[in-house]
Design an enzyme around this catalytic site. Sequence first.
Site, PDB file in Angstrom:
ATOM      1  N   GLY A   1       0.807  -1.444   0.177  1.00  0.00           N
ATOM      2  CA  GLY A   1       0.232  -0.156   0.082  1.00  0.00           C
ATOM      3  C   GLY A   1       1.105   1.328   0.780  1.00  0.00           C
ATOM      4  O   GLY A   1       2.282   1.073   0.136  1.00  0.00           O
ATOM      5  N   CYS A   2       0.597   2.297  -0.282  1.00  0.00           N
ATOM      6  CA  CYS A   2       0.721   3.380  -0.571  1.00  0.00           C
ATOM      7  C   CYS A   2       1.127   4.300   0.726  1.00  0.00           C
ATOM      8  O   CYS A   2       2.520   4.562   0.936  1.00  0.00           O
ATOM      9  CB  CYS A   2       0.033   4.844  -1.755  1.00  0.00           C
ATOM     10  SG  CYS A   2      -1.501   4.776  -0.716  1.00  0.00           S
ATOM     11  N   TYR A   3       0.442   4.186   1.732  1.00  0.00           N
ATOM     12  CA  TYR A   3       0.554   4.718   3.334  1.00  0.00           C
ATOM     13  C   TYR A   3       1.941   3.907   3.204  1.00  0.00           C
ATOM     14  O   TYR A   3       3.120   4.380   3.854  1.00  0.00           O
ATOM     15  CB  TYR A   3      -0.442   4.386   4.096  1.00  0.00           C
ATOM     16  CG  TYR A   3      -1.262   5.888   4.139  1.00  0.00           C
ATOM     17  CD1 TYR A   3      -0.498   7.003   4.484  1.00  0.00           C
ATOM     18  CD2 TYR A   3      -2.204   5.703   3.501  1.00  0.00           C
ATOM     19  CE1 TYR A   3      -1.293   8.200   4.334  1.00  0.00           C
ATOM     20  CE2 TYR A   3      -3.325   6.621   3.731  1.00  0.00           C
ATOM     21  CZ  TYR A   3      -2.689   7.851   3.789  1.00  0.00           C
ATOM     22  OH  TYR A   3      -3.539   9.408   3.426  1.00  0.00           O
TER      23      TYR A   3
END
Lengths: 334, 334, 334, 334
Positions: free
Chosen positions: C143-145
């Site tokens: 995921g990006c986070y």
Amino acid sequence: MPHSIPVGVLGASGYSGRELCALIAGHPNLSLAFATANAQRGTTLRVRAGNAVHAIPLVGADEVDLSSAELVFAALPHGASAEWVAKVIAAGARVVDLSSDLRPGFGGSGHGAPAGVPADAPYGLTELYREQIKGARVVANPGCYATSILLALLPLAKAGLIAPGATVSIASASGVSGAGASPKLELLFAEVTENYRAYSVGNSHRHLHEMRATMTELGVDCDLLFTPHLLPIDRGILSTITVPLTRPVGDAMAPFRDAYANEPFIELTNDLPALTEVAHRNVLRLNARTPQGVRAPTMLVFSALDNLVKGAAGQALQNANLMLGLDETAGLPR
Amino acid sequence: MPHSIPVGVLGASGYSGRELCALIAGHPNLSLAFATANAQRGTTLRVRAGNAVHAIPLVGADEVDLSSAELVFAALPHGASAEWVAKVIAAGARVVDLSSDLRPGFGGSGHGAPAGVPADAPYGLTELYREQIKGARVVANPGCYATSILLALLPLAKAGLIAPGATVSIASASGVSGAGASPKLELLFAEVTENYRAYSVGNSHRHLHEMRATMTELGVDCDLLFTPHLLPIDRGILSTITVPLTRPVGDAMAPFRDAYANEPFIELTNDLPALTEVAHRNVLRLNARTPQGVRAPTMLVFSALDNLVKGAAGQALQNANLMLGLDETAGLPR
Amino acid sequence: MPHSIPVGVLGASGYSGRELCALIAGHPNLSLAFATANAQRGTTLRVRAGNAVHAIPLVGADEVDLSSAELVFAALPHGASAEWVAKVIAAGARVVDLSSDLRPGFGGSGHGAPAGVPADAPYGLTELYREQIKGARVVANPGCYATSILLALLPLAKAGLIAPGATVSIASASGVSGAGASPKLELLFAEVTENYRAYSVGNSHRHLHEMRATMTELGVDCDLLFTPHLLPIDRGILSTITVPLTRPVGDAMAPFRDAYANEPFIELTNDLPALTEVAHRNVLRLNARTPQGVRAPTMLVFSALDNLVKGAAGQALQNANLMLGLDETAGLPR
Amino acid sequence: MPHSIPVGVLGASGYSGRELCALIAGHPNLSLAFATANAQRGTTLRVRAGNAVHAIPLVGADEVDLSSAELVFAALPHGASAEWVAKVIAAGARVVDLSSDLRPGFGGSGHGAPAGVPADAPYGLTELYREQIKGARVVANPGCYATSILLALLPLAKAGLIAPGATVSIASASGVSGAGASPKLELLFAEVTENYRAYSVGNSHRHLHEMRATMTELGVDCDLLFTPHLLPIDRGILSTITVPLTRPVGDAMAPFRDAYANEPFIELTNDLPALTEVAHRNVLRLNARTPQGVRAPTMLVFSALDNLVKGAAGQALQNANLMLGLDETAGLPR
């Protein structure tokens, strides 16, 4: 203070409807009888008015007694409004309709006024039709672009300055709240930020009907060429209008000073109007210039307003004030 | 690949200068001989090109050997550029001048070309003056607004479609990078966000000179009425142009297809162009329409470009490619 | 140049899918076998790559021959991806799955890997699992986070610097493209502009699973307290991370220099990273500081990335490069 | 209504000064005796109050009779304010000083209170020091960040919930108006839009002094770790605060309900506060949560305010109301 007059709002979840609820909450002579929003029924809308916050219960349109209001604001989608206007009239209340359903130039298939709706509801461009609005039971509130443009053309029309047969070229730019609160891909933040584009070009925008009808009513034989644009801002419309004139004009602002000397909500400026100057206010700010280096007599007019206030809810309330015999400026932010 | 040709940049700290450095860093046939920025001398400018980042040392203009470059881009303030153009020529290098100092229409008091600057530097609107640019030692790069407008009018002029004596009304809107990187109150974020306004109205903008001179050169006797606006975005110019025509036109795009059939950096679109579509690209996107409901033959033209690329640094590099005998499209993002 | 390897994209209409198509179009060793978007089938997606624009036909997922690609990127919604991963594997191709379906920490009811999907697909945090990724048939892209946070914690974990049992407090802020291209009221421009707020607070965000699982895998016994916020920008994530340390550290950047000395996509900076510095790049920029006036040994880490590139499509391509035996950096913007 | 009390504003051209003038113009019990702005002397400031616009003449500070006001707001730059406070006191008027000059924690070299300024001016965090403020001649108005953070910590401090010796980690994000109206490169629209970054990190921000001094005054022995960030919005501060607790807390909102039951300008919410909810209002909105998956007793507190209103001019007026014996809420927007 007179005792409070009950008014209702049909369609309180849209941007215009919410703005109406806020203005009514802060109005010295009105009270809110009901606010409908079918999809949000049972929830509470919070609006600010003056120095306070008001909590407004949202109910379904089928739940309200329309006759509990003396006047109803219909802030419903285009096409869905006319039938509710008829119901409100049948219930004995007055109506300000913010949709295009009853505006001049409409009435074709699908938009014809249903039984029970007067065919001659005044067009609610207050500065032009103030006297007709005063006694009206139904008023068709103008579109936001139409307000910004017609108020800029009106003084020139009255002064006989608009060249017959000529094309008035109008480039308007609007914030996204004018497109309403329905989720659409092209209105997502990621699509709008750092962007700018025209839309509904080639004279295909809905508001042209009411603009053309009003110019005709004013006896002006000109063509309007209207090009709206979408701005990456929340609220505000700036219209930049090129007007071919019948004769050269020395003082471009003179016709506006003549026409609007006593208007409480028109601000004539020396500087060019900017959208932050009109946000959250029921005013139209206007400046006009005669450009250098153009042989044909020409005027440039710049008008700025908040599309949700002077372009929608504020003007609706201005009209309601007149219809109810109140001070026209009551409850309206300047 | 030929060996790399050294080029220099005077004024590398402004938005256009930085864009030039990035384009040069990514160019297959050029190398950067020097980049000057007097106030930032001694610091490093980082730019992205292709898939890499390049670190460029900034030096003072007085420190560089102008003859170390075969061509110099002068991205200096208006009024300060012409003397540096003369120095570069004296040093034996070619010049693309991004200021207005040498553009057509200038040459009055304070803007006269100093000794050593050719009075007949071609105007660098590449699509119009390609052949003259090829052999030039000095090219006057067009202004960003002028590029967006002239490229939209050129095909109509060539086709004899612009009505003589008529007023071409132009509403353009630009991102703030067009105003440069100097701190000014009116360019602060807090002043620009959620705002929109016109400026330099009434035909007072600097770019009118080069636009009028070019229209005259094309033999078109029309008046331009140019109104720029400031958008709350970083980069991009959209021009919305109303053109009175000599005769009705059935297919509004036809003149543009004829004129731009083989142009590598002109995109003719079916949809209305939007600014995010042209950001960081050396293209002008264009769409034209003939509006309904207007009696006089009229065309609406919409053109979009990135003011820092096709409107400044990109077009400058396009011209430099021609001056240096390179492929016109080398190193230019599409 | 080797002959071109065909790859496919499932879900090309979302923001990550479009970014993937653009990166593939500009890749020196890959060609696009297919790009699916069920609702947009029959339309054309235009993407920019290098200095050119590419037109990509969008087709339905049921129309494609999955075996025509050697590797498929699955950019489908969470929950809908795993079954397509199984189909791709059955067709004999490799997969990079950008959804959360196969990430560590998932596998509960509703998210269990279906038959045909390996239970041990490596987690595609390239800098940590590079060797496992090289031979993998399936990779679960982070995921990006999670990418922005784990890459900031990894060097501290390896150096044994994260205090056991302590709480690592993470305040992240993301642009709206991270929420995808589906129209939702809270993502409308009018709702996001001039606004800022936290969401999914109290450790309720989906990405916590993979972050916790990775920290456990690294042998670090700490608690993560993760609070995401929504920024009024298009793209970018900045994570501000407070790390309780086992011991005071003199040079906060030392562990990062040690861990990332040879990493092509990690930029260690002296200044605080800003989101415009990483936009459209496959890099994570990082700075760390030891604050004054805090008695407990503590480090502040700031990491910035583009959520659509290093946080999604770029990292996916970085993994695909490894899986296909290509240069890890091929086709990736720095 | 009592007769109107004259008040003055020193420094009316900054964002806080303008906000003060607007609030005073709309105040039921105050009148504006003077508004100074040295660089703009002779010009007119237009502000909105209630439903009207007011035109305020700006004069030089050397032109005004300070004794013509009963109370003066000093909205001058840090370091330049203390000497004017002394002059106002000498002239017999009260002062609310919006600079940091007299705040707790200051008094070092260069910031020492000059002769004539009381060393014990109460700190104007109204909710904490209401009684001391009531009789004060001079009040040191808190910084905007400090207000947003201290009002979030105060109830936890009073309840003995903040773990001794622990680090309270604070990530705050502010709109650009907090940086003032002076033109600086890093505050240009083109630099701020689509960007986000931390600044003054590592506990180097000016507001830490007053925050630490207040926590000490409250008897809390904790370390603050404060990290401000710059948001691409005009106004608003959101603080996200991680507080290590002495013991687990079941109902995170309970301490806030206890402390703020009767506070007119504190809004305790069930939802997470958003910045658009507090814009142009003198309120602090607050929500607190106890996160899952963290072993140490911990609370997350979210506080939102308008940095120019509750964070500056509004709180200053709230204090002035108390100093002048008026209703604390008079003239303050909720």
